[in-house]
Scaffold this active site. Sequence first.
Site, short mmCIF file in Angstrom:
data_model
loop_
_atom_site.label_atom_id
_atom_site.label_comp_id
_atom_site.label_asym_id
_atom_site.label_seq_id
_atom_site.Cartn_x
_atom_site.Cartn_y
_atom_site.Cartn_z
N GLU A 1 67.90 73.68 34.55
CA GLU A 1 67.48 72.31 34.30
C GLU A 1 66.97 72.10 32.87
OE1 GLU A 1 66.11 71.24 38.88
OE2 GLU A 1 64.63 72.07 37.48
N ASP B 1 72.63 67.73 46.18
CA ASP B 1 72.95 67.91 47.60
C ASP B 1 72.41 66.71 48.36
OD1 ASP B 1 70.14 68.70 48.91
OD2 ASP B 1 70.28 69.75 47.01
#
Length: 235
Positions: A12, A198
């Site tokens: 990230e 997700d």
Amino acid sequence: MTILILGALEEEVQGIRSAMENVTEEKVGAFVVWRGKLNKKSLLLCRCGIGKVNASAAASAILTCNPDVAGVINTGVAGGVGKGLRRGDVVLGTKTVQHDVDSTPDGLRKGQIDGFESEFFDADPALSAQLIRALTREGIPYREGVIASGDQFIASDEKANAIACEFGALACEMESAAIAQVCALYKVPFVALRAISDNGGDNAIGSFYEFLHTAAEKNVRAIKRFTSDIETVIG
């Protein structure tokens, strides 16, 4: 003035770190912080680690040592629990909430922390507006809404639906609301930017790792554009 960017995972933050110039590395408490420039704007970047305690500890340590920080952006991926979200979409958090906080027996609302009037922490309007412009110019699909944080990896359709219904959340993850609470205490502007990796459901684990890099790259593009366009928030 400087912007602090916090992400939990290496995936990230690595795209932002590799794009920064004049980077130096320093230790702040238990955390490594990279200081440098992105599009000639001053940044602090930290991989805080997963979970609310790691995130809040990093934010507190860095803000204490760097009173010139003008705003904080939490970047990363998240599970999409709101209807209509697709993997790769970006959620800009208008509000964050800690979905696993429950002091209702003491008369507070679910998610509400003692000392705060609401269970929700509002995003800073100016930072949000700048990020919206960046997302738009990059052609990145995004939605604005509530991001729910808790020390749980949500991998259950039942839990994902419950969080969406109870808090009106679009996404769930494990850090942003804790950072928002610290920023509220320090009176520093905050916003969370989360790309959907997700759906928070029964197959979330496999989907998370499959789409982690792709989703995180959307945020990197947005933050690069953010620092390129911005003139008055940081310098």
